[in-house]
Write a protein that holds these residues in place. Structure first.
Motif, PDB file in Angstrom:
ATOM      1  N   SER A  53       0.643  -1.389  -0.014  1.00  0.00           N
ATOM      2  CA  SER A  53       0.092   0.040   0.028  1.00  0.00           C
ATOM      3  C   SER A  53       0.740   1.295  -0.044  1.00  0.00           C
ATOM      4  O   SER A  53       2.188   1.067   0.353  1.00  0.00           O
ATOM      5  CB  SER A  53      -0.808   0.072   1.366  1.00  0.00           C
ATOM      6  OG  SER A  53      -0.189   0.335   2.470  1.00  0.00           O
ATOM      7  N   GLY A  54       0.147   2.258  -0.189  1.00  0.00           N
ATOM      8  CA  GLY A  54       1.020   3.772  -0.261  1.00  0.00           C
ATOM      9  C   GLY A  54       1.351   3.930   1.288  1.00  0.00           C
ATOM     10  O   GLY A  54       2.460   4.527   1.407  1.00  0.00           O
ATOM     11  N   SER A  55       0.615   3.701   2.328  1.00  0.00           N
ATOM     12  CA  SER A  55       1.017   4.100   3.579  1.00  0.00           C
ATOM     13  C   SER A  55       2.187   3.442   4.210  1.00  0.00           C
ATOM     14  O   SER A  55       3.070   3.897   4.612  1.00  0.00           O
ATOM     15  CB  SER A  55      -0.116   3.747   4.523  1.00  0.00           C
ATOM     16  OG  SER A  55      -1.187   4.409   4.312  1.00  0.00           O
TER      17      SER A  55
ATOM     18  N   VAL B 113       2.297   8.351  -4.659  1.00  0.00           N
ATOM     19  CA  VAL B 113       1.104   7.391  -4.531  1.00  0.00           C
ATOM     20  C   VAL B 113       0.007   7.633  -5.538  1.00  0.00           C
ATOM     21  O   VAL B 113      -0.771   6.745  -6.144  1.00  0.00           O
ATOM     22  CB  VAL B 113       0.938   7.042  -3.080  1.00  0.00           C
ATOM     23  CG1 VAL B 113      -0.522   6.381  -2.939  1.00  0.00           C
ATOM     24  CG2 VAL B 113       1.833   6.485  -2.292  1.00  0.00           C
ATOM     25  N   ILE B 114      -0.311   8.724  -5.797  1.00  0.00           N
ATOM     26  CA  ILE B 114      -1.195   9.306  -6.508  1.00  0.00           C
ATOM     27  C   ILE B 114      -0.817   9.794  -8.084  1.00  0.00           C
ATOM     28  O   ILE B 114      -1.264   9.273  -9.071  1.00  0.00           O
ATOM     29  CB  ILE B 114      -2.089  10.665  -6.056  1.00  0.00           C
ATOM     30  CG1 ILE B 114      -3.069  10.261  -4.920  1.00  0.00           C
ATOM     31  CG2 ILE B 114      -3.128  11.089  -7.294  1.00  0.00           C
ATOM     32  CD1 ILE B 114      -3.818  10.963  -4.241  1.00  0.00           C
TER      33      ILE B 114
ATOM     34  N   VAL C  50       5.289   4.889   2.140  1.00  0.00           N
ATOM     35  CA  VAL C  50       5.805   6.057   2.819  1.00  0.00           C
ATOM     36  C   VAL C  50       6.579   5.685   4.335  1.00  0.00           C
ATOM     37  O   VAL C  50       7.500   6.266   4.669  1.00  0.00           O
ATOM     38  CB  VAL C  50       4.472   6.992   3.291  1.00  0.00           C
ATOM     39  CG1 VAL C  50       5.014   8.109   4.334  1.00  0.00           C
ATOM     40  CG2 VAL C  50       3.994   7.532   1.980  1.00  0.00           C
TER      41      VAL C  50
ATOM     42  N   GLU D 273       4.620  15.505  -2.384  1.00  0.00           N
ATOM     43  CA  GLU D 273       3.739  14.911  -3.415  1.00  0.00           C
ATOM     44  C   GLU D 273       4.120  15.914  -4.806  1.00  0.00           C
ATOM     45  O   GLU D 273       4.132  17.198  -4.861  1.00  0.00           O
ATOM     46  CB  GLU D 273       2.553  15.094  -3.588  1.00  0.00           C
ATOM     47  CG  GLU D 273       1.890  13.889  -2.445  1.00  0.00           C
ATOM     48  CD  GLU D 273       0.405  14.321  -2.147  1.00  0.00           C
ATOM     49  OE1 GLU D 273      -0.482  13.632  -2.870  1.00  0.00           O
ATOM     50  OE2 GLU D 273       0.236  15.064  -1.018  1.00  0.00           O
TER      51      GLU D 273
ATOM     52  N   ASP E 221       6.607  11.636  -2.966  1.00  0.00           N
ATOM     53  CA  ASP E 221       5.308  10.534  -2.851  1.00  0.00           C
ATOM     54  C   ASP E 221       4.540  10.439  -3.931  1.00  0.00           C
ATOM     55  O   ASP E 221       3.480  11.440  -4.179  1.00  0.00           O
ATOM     56  CB  ASP E 221       4.793  11.079  -1.530  1.00  0.00           C
ATOM     57  CG  ASP E 221       3.467  10.142  -1.132  1.00  0.00           C
ATOM     58  OD1 ASP E 221       3.453   9.168  -1.877  1.00  0.00           O
ATOM     59  OD2 ASP E 221       2.949  10.198  -0.118  1.00  0.00           O
TER      60      ASP E 221
ATOM     61  N   TYR F 167      -1.490  14.753   2.614  1.00  0.00           N
ATOM     62  CA  TYR F 167      -1.930  13.504   3.123  1.00  0.00           C
ATOM     63  C   TYR F 167      -0.832  12.491   2.644  1.00  0.00           C
ATOM     64  O   TYR F 167      -0.686  12.186   1.401  1.00  0.00           O
ATOM     65  CB  TYR F 167      -3.322  12.890   2.561  1.00  0.00           C
ATOM     66  CG  TYR F 167      -3.810  11.588   3.084  1.00  0.00           C
ATOM     67  CD1 TYR F 167      -4.452  11.561   4.655  1.00  0.00           C
ATOM     68  CD2 TYR F 167      -3.852  10.442   2.162  1.00  0.00           C
ATOM     69  CE1 TYR F 167      -4.515  10.187   4.942  1.00  0.00           C
ATOM     70  CE2 TYR F 167      -3.928   9.551   2.657  1.00  0.00           C
ATOM     71  CZ  TYR F 167      -4.634   9.315   3.726  1.00  0.00           C
ATOM     72  OH  TYR F 167      -5.116   7.867   4.320  1.00  0.00           O
ATOM     73  N   HIS F 168      -0.362  11.593   3.675  1.00  0.00           N
ATOM     74  CA  HIS F 168       0.807  10.564   3.318  1.00  0.00           C
ATOM     75  C   HIS F 168       0.452   9.308   3.754  1.00  0.00           C
ATOM     76  O   HIS F 168       1.225   8.473   3.773  1.00  0.00           O
ATOM     77  CB  HIS F 168       2.032  11.081   3.733  1.00  0.00           C
ATOM     78  CG  HIS F 168       2.700  12.114   2.770  1.00  0.00           C
ATOM     79  ND1 HIS F 168       3.202  12.457   1.655  1.00  0.00           N
ATOM     80  CD2 HIS F 168       2.654  13.649   3.456  1.00  0.00           C
ATOM     81  CE1 HIS F 168       3.578  13.363   1.321  1.00  0.00           C
ATOM     82  NE2 HIS F 168       3.357  14.182   2.421  1.00  0.00           N
ATOM     83  N   GLY F 169      -0.816   9.215   4.231  1.00  0.00           N
ATOM     84  CA  GLY F 169      -1.177   7.668   4.680  1.00  0.00           C
ATOM     85  C   GLY F 169      -1.644   7.814   6.343  1.00  0.00           C
ATOM     86  O   GLY F 169      -1.491   8.783   6.894  1.00  0.00           O
TER      87      GLY F 169
ATOM     88  N   LYS G  43      -1.416   2.687  -5.725  1.00  0.00           N
ATOM     89  CA  LYS G  43      -2.660   2.996  -6.422  1.00  0.00           C
ATOM     90  C   LYS G  43      -2.445   2.504  -7.887  1.00  0.00           C
ATOM     91  O   LYS G  43      -3.099   1.286  -8.154  1.00  0.00           O
ATOM     92  CB  LYS G  43      -2.947   4.370  -6.358  1.00  0.00           C
ATOM     93  CG  LYS G  43      -3.306   4.805  -4.948  1.00  0.00           C
ATOM     94  CD  LYS G  43      -3.734   6.013  -4.778  1.00  0.00           C
ATOM     95  CE  LYS G  43      -4.167   6.616  -3.386  1.00  0.00           C
ATOM     96  NZ  LYS G  43      -5.376   6.450  -2.845  1.00  0.00           N
TER      97      LYS G  43
HETATM   98  C1  LIG Z   1       0.294  10.933  -1.485  1.00  0.00           C
HETATM   99  C2  LIG Z   1      -0.369   9.569  -0.631  1.00  0.00           C
HETATM  100  N1  LIG Z   1       0.762   8.893   0.371  1.00  0.00           N
HETATM  101  C3  LIG Z   1       0.435   7.934   0.854  1.00  0.00           C
HETATM  102  C4  LIG Z   1      -1.186   7.440   0.766  1.00  0.00           C
HETATM  103  C5  LIG Z   1      -1.772   6.100   1.540  1.00  0.00           C
HETATM  104  O1  LIG Z   1      -1.820   5.110   0.604  1.00  0.00           O
HETATM  105  P1  LIG Z   1      -2.847   3.998   1.018  1.00  0.00           P
HETATM  106  O2  LIG Z   1      -4.069   4.475   1.149  1.00  0.00           O
HETATM  107  O3  LIG Z   1      -2.399   2.984  -0.043  1.00  0.00           O
HETATM  108  O4  LIG Z   1      -2.219   3.385   2.417  1.00  0.00           O
HETATM  109  C6  LIG Z   1      -1.995   8.205  -0.300  1.00  0.00           C
HETATM  110  C7  LIG Z   1      -3.536   7.587  -0.196  1.00  0.00           C
HETATM  111  O5  LIG Z   1      -4.365   8.332  -0.666  1.00  0.00           O
HETATM  112  C8  LIG Z   1      -1.442   9.181  -0.723  1.00  0.00           C
HETATM  113  O6  LIG Z   1      -2.435   9.950  -1.566  1.00  0.00           O
END
Ligand SMILES: Cc1ncc(COP(=O)(O)O)c(C=O)c1O
Length: 454
Positions: A113-115, A257-258, A118, A222, A255, A147-149, A284
């Motif tokens: 996952s993104g979290s 993730v998006i 990070v 980001e 970051d 937002y980073h998770g 994602k």
């Molecule tokens: C920039 C960014 N980092 C981290 C995350 C966390 O990702 P996840 O929901 O897959 O854990 C997100 C989720 O939207 C995000 O937008």
């Protein structure tokens, strides 16, 4: 007796970031299938997926080719860990991502996952500096409202106090700097986006100096900040941030993730804005959601201390780089190449922008901003003064009306009030003008109704 999905969802399903009380009397939306940029609910009603689910479905829904890749891989080797072993789909995907990533970002550490991506990047930064003898470096700098998770570390990097307070104390070391919301720039830099960009980048330098450079490990940014409503970087911003990080020996984490995998018309946002970070985090769109996968891609130099003696990155996740997800990610990249999805975004992004900008004639639309297929529309109470809605109004407008009204009108998008109120759009990369027009028409009608309620 038939199984009642609605009733079972209310009794047993705990939805994420959702006020469950809102569904006491109202139906929970149940999405049962998708095709291209559309999804369908359990009553057969069609919705245009203007958010790619949650910034995920890059190639669109219902691609049997990705499902078949998953099935083939599961039949061959459903699971094996990356703890001391490799398997072909993870190896092939790592090599392919290294090829696509900018500069010498050649080493891929997978997550689910993104979290976790990070979290992994912060842990890597900490251990890397320890191995180099720079024992004091542990802090991370990130931007307001970003937002980073949700895991504890990722939450400490996150700049949204409203979703953090209940979980404090968080790991120490999260430091905030301003984001690049030019629409809300402080007055002394509001007349020039260049000056604003220099100021915003220099705020990172001031934070590093204030905290003590020997205590700062990384800056997390980001390419286009999502939370707050799509803040693209001012011209030259990333070049300046890169040189500030270099000056103080701080790692730059992009970051993505998006922003990776075509959201901005490139495989990575860093490419679009012409910088080479030390780490890219992704998730994602890597699989377009046909199976979960995240990870980080890191520069050679970060791997070096781990290539000798007993050094080991003391971190791992059972399902990370799962064979099925890695096989799906490879099939996803095949679709990107065969259908030139990056080319589609680059060819149509000006049309997307122009179509959304038509909404600027509405009194409630303050700002339309973004890049690629990633836009935010900021809503205001007074266009001339840019006055925003207070908390109560925002609650009534966004949660009480807009979210449901947009969905009822057939559009999946996001009405978000984590910063100033915005509507966010991130359609699948296969979308073209006809879909932008559909988005614009629904937004026009619902925002007009919203204004009547203000
Ligand atoms: C920039 C960014 N980092 C981290 C995350 C966390 O990702 P996840 O929901 O897959 O854990 C997100 C989720 O939207 C995000 O937008």
């Amino acid at each position: 007796m038939t199984f009642d999905l609605q009733e079972a969802a209310k009794q047993h399903l705990w939805m994420h970031f959702t006020r469950m009380s809102a569904y006491g009397d109202a139906d929970i939306p149940v999405i049962v299938r998708g095709s291209g940029p559309y999804v369908y609910d359990d009553h057969g009603k069609r919705y245009l997926d203007g958010l790619s689910g949650l910034f995920v479905s890059m190639v669109g829904h219902g691609r049997t080719e990705l499902a078949e890749a998953a099935s083939k891989q599961a039949s061959e080797l459903a699971y094996f860990p990356l703890w001391s072993y490799a398997h072909p789909s993870a190896v092939t995907l790592a090599a392919r991502l290294a090829e696509l990533a900018p500069g010498d970002l050649n080493r891929v550490f997978f997550t689910t996952s993104g979290s976790e991506a990070v979290e992994s990047a912060w842990k890597l930064a900490k251990q890397y500096f320890k191995l180099r003898g720079e024992y004091g470096r542990y802090k991370v700098i990130s931007r307001d409202i970003a937002y980073h998770g949700t895991s504890m570390g990722a939450l400490a990097v996150t700049g949204l106090s409203a979703i953090k307070g209940d979980f404090e104390p968080l790991p120490p070391g999260g430091v905030r700097v301003p984001n690049t919301n030019f629409y809300r720039a402080p007055s002394f830099v509001s007349s020039s986006i260049q000056e604003f960009g220099i100021w915003a980048a220099d705020e990172i330098e001031r934070a590093i100096v204030r905290e003590g450079p020997e205590s700062v490990a990384a800056v997390f940014i980001e390419p286009v900040q999502n939370s707050g409503g799509c803040f693209p970087p001012p011209p030259g911003y990333f070049q300046r941030v890169r040189s500030i990080c270099d000056k103080y020996g701080v790692l730059l984490v992009s970051d993505e993730v998006i922003c990776a995998f075509g959201r901005l018309g490139y495989y990575f946002g860093a490419e679009r804005y012409g910088y080479v970070p030390d780490i890219i985090t992704f998730a994602k769109g890597a699989t377009s959601g046909y199976s979960p996968l995240g990870g980080m891609i890191v520069r050679e130099q970060l791997m070096e201390p781990f290539l000798t003696g007993t050094a080991t990155f003391l971190h791992g996740i059972t399902f990370a780089g799962h064979p099925v997800s890695a096989a799906v990610a490879l099939a996803n990249l095949d679709v990107f190449e065969r259908e030139d999805l990056l080319g589609n975004v680059r060819a149509n992004e000006a049309g997307f922008r122009a179509t959304l900008e038509k909404l600027s004639d509405l009194p409630i639309v303050g700002d339309v901003r973004g890049d690629g297929y990633f836009y935010g529309i900021e809503l205001v109470k007074d266009k001339a003064t840019r006055e925003t809605f207070d908390d109560d109004e925002s609650e009534r407008l966004l949660r009480g009306f807009l979210s449901h009204a947009l969905f009822d009108a057939g559009l999946v998008c996001r009405a978000d009030d984590r910063g100033d109120p915005v509507i966010q759009l991130a359609p699948p990369l296969i979308c073209t003008q006809e879909h932008f027009d559909e988005i614009e028409q629904i937004l026009r009608s619902v925002l007009t109704q919203a204004w009547a309620k203000v």
